[in-house]
Design a protein around this motif. Structure first.
Motif, short mmCIF file in Angstrom:
data_model
loop_
_atom_site.label_atom_id
_atom_site.label_comp_id
_atom_site.label_asym_id
_atom_site.label_seq_id
_atom_site.Cartn_x
_atom_site.Cartn_y
_atom_site.Cartn_z
N GLU A 331 0.84 -1.18 0.00
CA GLU A 331 0.00 0.00 0.00
C GLU A 331 0.88 1.24 0.00
N PHE A 332 0.31 2.32 -0.46
CA PHE A 332 1.13 3.54 -0.53
C PHE A 332 0.24 4.75 -0.33
N GLY A 333 0.88 5.91 -0.14
CA GLY A 333 0.15 7.18 -0.13
C GLY A 333 -0.76 7.34 1.08
N TRP A 334 -1.79 8.15 0.89
CA TRP A 334 -2.62 8.52 2.03
C TRP A 334 -3.45 7.39 2.59
N LYS A 335 -3.63 6.31 1.78
CA LYS A 335 -4.45 5.23 2.29
C LYS A 335 -3.77 4.54 3.47
N LEU A 336 -2.44 4.58 3.44
CA LEU A 336 -1.67 3.91 4.48
C LEU A 336 -2.05 4.34 5.89
N VAL A 337 -2.43 5.61 6.03
CA VAL A 337 -2.65 6.13 7.37
C VAL A 337 -4.11 6.03 7.79
N HIS A 338 -4.88 5.15 7.08
CA HIS A 338 -6.31 5.11 7.39
C HIS A 338 -6.57 4.72 8.84
N GLY A 339 -5.65 3.99 9.43
CA GLY A 339 -5.87 3.57 10.80
C GLY A 339 -5.52 4.65 11.81
N ASP A 340 -5.06 5.78 11.32
CA ASP A 340 -4.59 6.82 12.25
C ASP A 340 -5.22 8.19 12.03
N VAL A 341 -5.80 8.42 10.84
CA VAL A 341 -6.27 9.78 10.57
C VAL A 341 -7.29 10.25 11.58
N PHE A 342 -8.08 9.35 12.10
CA PHE A 342 -9.12 9.81 13.03
C PHE A 342 -8.74 9.58 14.48
N ARG A 343 -7.44 9.35 14.70
CA ARG A 343 -6.98 9.25 16.09
C ARG A 343 -7.13 10.63 16.74
N LEU A 496 4.19 4.86 12.93
CA LEU A 496 5.34 5.77 12.96
C LEU A 496 5.26 6.69 11.75
N ILE A 497 5.55 7.96 11.97
CA ILE A 497 5.51 8.88 10.84
C ILE A 497 6.91 8.95 10.24
N PRO A 498 7.02 8.70 8.94
CA PRO A 498 8.36 8.74 8.33
C PRO A 498 8.96 10.14 8.38
N GLU A 499 10.26 10.19 8.20
CA GLU A 499 10.94 11.49 8.20
C GLU A 499 10.38 12.35 7.07
N GLN A 500 10.12 13.63 7.37
CA GLN A 500 9.47 14.49 6.39
C GLN A 500 10.49 15.38 5.69
N SER A 501 10.19 15.67 4.43
CA SER A 501 11.03 16.64 3.73
C SER A 501 10.68 18.04 4.25
N ILE A 502 11.49 19.00 3.87
CA ILE A 502 11.29 20.36 4.38
C ILE A 502 9.91 20.89 4.04
N TYR A 503 9.35 20.47 2.88
CA TYR A 503 8.07 21.03 2.46
C TYR A 503 6.90 20.44 3.23
N THR A 504 7.07 19.24 3.73
CA THR A 504 5.92 18.63 4.40
C THR A 504 6.04 18.69 5.91
N GLU A 570 2.29 10.64 4.51
CA GLU A 570 1.99 9.73 5.62
C GLU A 570 2.06 10.40 6.99
N ASP A 571 1.84 11.70 7.00
CA ASP A 571 1.79 12.42 8.27
C ASP A 571 0.31 12.64 8.59
N TYR A 572 -0.17 12.00 9.63
CA TYR A 572 -1.61 12.03 9.88
C TYR A 572 -2.02 13.01 10.98
N HIS A 573 -1.11 13.82 11.46
CA HIS A 573 -1.49 14.79 12.50
C HIS A 573 -2.15 16.01 11.88
N TRP A 574 -3.35 15.83 11.43
CA TRP A 574 -3.94 16.93 10.66
C TRP A 574 -4.86 17.81 11.48
N TRP A 575 -5.34 17.39 12.62
CA TRP A 575 -6.38 18.14 13.34
C TRP A 575 -5.94 19.57 13.63
N TRP A 576 -4.89 19.65 14.42
CA TRP A 576 -4.43 20.99 14.79
C TRP A 576 -3.84 21.71 13.59
#
Ligand SMILES: *[C@@H]1O[C@H](CO)[C@@H](O)[C@H](O)[C@H]1NC(C)=O
Ligand SMILES: *[C@@H]1O[C@H](CO)[C@@H](O)[C@H](O)[C@H]1NC(C)=O
Length: 649
Positions: A331-343, A496-504, A570-576
């Motif tokens: 699996e790849f992309g945003w689907k990967l974090v389906h188990g975490d987006v609503f945490r 685990l959230i992978p290491e992010q590039s400067i833009y993300t 794959e960074d799912y901390h979107w709420w705040w």
């Protein structure tokens, strides 16, 4: 959302602008002699308002200065809450004006100053205020008295206030007469009032009015400084300088006035505000501002449409294909974090409370702007805008409580009592606290903007007796509803959230997020700040409404866009983050206010600076709630949508 939708919004908004016209209040008929029926008035009342200046945030009431005050220290017109809170104090004056009766060089009163300490003090207050360019604001027949002059390109320019005096400083004269040629302060102790009226139409008011009655179209004032020296003579040209010290001499100021009535039947009563509004910033700049914002919106919409229609479509098709196909690929992309987006997020309580308050501000803004567009809150209706906004804010406690409760419940929160209390207390508390501290400063300065004790009590009563119970009602219904169902389940163990590039990374994303929404509003912002700090009148609410809609769209689109990029990384901390991304527009607003402070205003004095930034902080805070909430709900909606269409085992 597609571009056709925006087009519709634009067309609607334009028709609002076209239809927009200042409806005056009911016209008042004046006549030479009042008849018994009371259908017309012969006394033209002149009211004086507080004096203010662009060089200080502190306004002063008329009677703070040693001008001629009315004998009946009684009531001016009833002021509404918005006027009281924002420092307007309208009082009767003792200018006696009778309709169609010209006056020349009438004495208003004479003030004598001897070498007493308090007299020196009074003169020093006058000198100081003249040095700071304090301006009178007078009102006749619910119209501001204007001060008109010709600009270089031979256009008449009218301002709604006029200076109380002028000064000659470091070799330059700032007076309207060339008789001033020595350093010092000069007081404008003579006014020429020119009252233009439209004489009555016979069929409307009866034959008696044709000669003797009419309606006031405009009141213009011209100021002069005259040293009357013993006998009153308004043809004299010697200026009246306020001495720096009395040195045992007696100093007199004689206040005089002349009134001239002019008939002009070419101007209709219904368009009597036009000449004032024409002097305000012209519509070309407004169109430019709208165009600028539209370009940004179209650009963003293009991006969002591209992502939603192409990338997302492809993603979803591929995900669902993988599920049905035999070869289980990675699996790849945003689907990967389906188990975490609503945490649930950390500090979910605070977030839900801010979202509740944000909804309150959003609804308030929307309804106020709608009313303003329909012309209910025109400048003729003084203070109505702020009154309307405050009353709406208080009444909109219910949606705030409801939204806050629902969001909090969906986070699995249990402490519902704290949630309701915080929703009803936190943001009004911050605003009221700031307001209270500023009020103390104003009060210590003897300013007219210091709100009277009774008004403070009234504000507190509105808050605790109306707003808080309404919030509780909203919260009650919010908690009674079942918690929001999320389209996908949340895993036990966080990914685990992978290491992010400067833009993300979070911070650059948030900082970038506010740029485009701010780009949409900053031209409009200039006019709004002018109307707050430079007492320019703001009346183009049609434009403002349009810009507000554009702001909402841009905030939503930017947040959705950035949210999508972050989920793909794959960074799912979107709420705040969704809240802060669009909420960061408020930080730019703050910088803009600072820039405005340094480039446009010449405010001096610690108290004034403190007040300026106090008001700015309140504005920035409310704006942050507004924009943050828009971004959050756009992102929330987007995420629920995309995860509800992918199949997750
Ligand atoms: C007042 O003065 C103006 C200008 O001199 C004149 O046109 C007008 O007729 C006068 N009005 C009355 C009522 O005398
Ligand atoms: C009336 O006002 C209009 C517009 O300001 C002006 O053009 C006209 O000359 C005025 N008429 C008279 C009689 O003063």
């Amino acid at each position: 959302m597609n571009n056709f939708g925006y087009f519709c919004v634009l067309v609607c908004a334009l028709s609002v602008i076209e239809a927009f016209y200042l409806p005056g209040l009911a016209p008042v008929n004046f006549c030479k002699k009042e008849d018994e029926s009371g259908s017309c008035k012969s006394n033209v009342l002149l009211y004086v308002n507080r004096l203010n200046t662009e060089e200080s945030v502190i306004p002063y009431e008329y009677k703070y200065f040693d001008f001629c005050t009315s004998d009946d220290d009684g009531q001016g017109p009833v002021e509404n809450l918005g006027q009281v809170v924002f420092g307007e104090r309208i009082r009767p004056s003792n200018y006696k004006i009778e309709f169609m009766k010209n006056e020349t060089c009438k004495v208003l009163c004479k003030k004598s100053y001897t070498n007493k300490h308090e007299d020196n003090q009074k003169l020093s207050i006058l000198r100081k205020a003249i040095g700071l360019n304090y301006k009178h604001h007078w009102i006749v027949d619910n119209m501001p008295v204007t001060n008109c002059y010709m600009t270089d390109d031979n256009r008449q320019y009218c301002t709604t206030g006029f200076p109380m005096g002028c000064y000659f400083r470091s070799g330059r004269s700032f007076c309207n007469t060339n008789q001033v040629n020595s350093e010092g302060s000069y007081i404008y102790n003579h006014v020429d009032l020119i009252i233009t009226y439209h004489s009555g139409a016979e069929e409307e008011w009866g034959s008696n009015f044709k000669e003797n009655g009419g309606r006031i179209i405009s009141v213009k004032v011209m100021t002069r400084t005259i040293n009357h020296q013993g006998n009153v003579d308004c043809s004299r040209h010697t200026p009246l300088q306020i001495p720096d010290s009395l040195d045992g001499n007696i100093f007199d100021i004689t206040y005089t006035y002349s009134v001239t009535f002019m008939q002009n039947n070419t101007i209709k009563w219904s368009s009597r505000w036009d000449y004032i509004l024409e002097s305000m910033p012209n519509t070309n700049i407004q169109w430019f501002s709208i165009l600028n914002s539209l370009v940004i919106v179209l650009f963003l919409s293009g991006m969002v449409a591209m992502i939603l229609l192409r990338t997302l479509h492809k993603d979803i098709a591929r995900y669902n294909q993988i599920d049905s196909g035999e070869d289980a690929q990675e699996e790849f992309g945003w689907k990967l974090v389906h188990g975490d987006v609503f945490r649930p997020p950390r500090k979910g309580m605070l977030l839900s409370v801010m979202l509740g308050s944000g909804v309150q501000v959003l609804c308030m803004t929307l309804v106020t702007l709608a009313f303003a567009c329909l012309g209910f809150l025109s400048p003729a209706n003084r203070g109505a805008l702020m009154t309307c906004a405050m009353v709406l804010y208080v009444l909109l406690g219910t949606p705030a409580g409801y939204v806050s409760a629902r969001i909090y419940k969906s986070f699995g929160g249990e402490k519902w009592k704290s949630n309701v209390l915080l929703t009803s207390m936190l943001s009004p508390g911050i605003v009221f606290g700031l307001f209270f501290v500023m009020n103390l400063v104003l009060w210590s300065k003897g300013s007219s903007a210091a709100v009277p004790f009774t008004t403070l009590i009234a504000l507190l009563a509105l808050w605790f007796l109306v707003s808080v119970p309404l919030t509780f009602v909203g919260a009650y219904f919010g908690f009674r509803k079942r918690a929001l169902e999320h389209p996908v389940r949340t895993n036990q163990i966080p990914r685990l959230i992978p290491e992010q590039s400067i833009y993300t990374q979070p911070i650059p994303g948030i900082v970038m997020g506010g740029v485009l929404p701010f780009g949409c509003i900053f031209i409009q912002l200039f006019f709004i700040l002018n109307s707050i700090w430079s007492s320019q009148m703001y009346y183009m609410f049609g434009f403002l409404f349009l810009v507000f809609i554009i702001l909402v769209i841009t905030c939503a689109e930017t947040t959705v866009l950035l949210c999508y990029f972050h989920l793909c990384a794959e960074d799912y901390h979107w709420w705040w983050r969704s809240y802060l991304t669009s909420g960061f527009t408020a930080v730019y607003l703050f910088f803009y206010c600072c820039h405005y402070f340094y480039s446009k205003l010449q405010i001096e004095g610690a108290a004034s600076v403190f007040l300026y930034f106090g008001y700015t902080l309140i504005m920035v805070f409310l704006f942050n709630l507004l924009t943050g909430t828009i971004g959050f709900f756009a992102c929330f909606w987007f995420i629920r949508k995309i995860y509800s269409v992918v199949k997750v085992d």
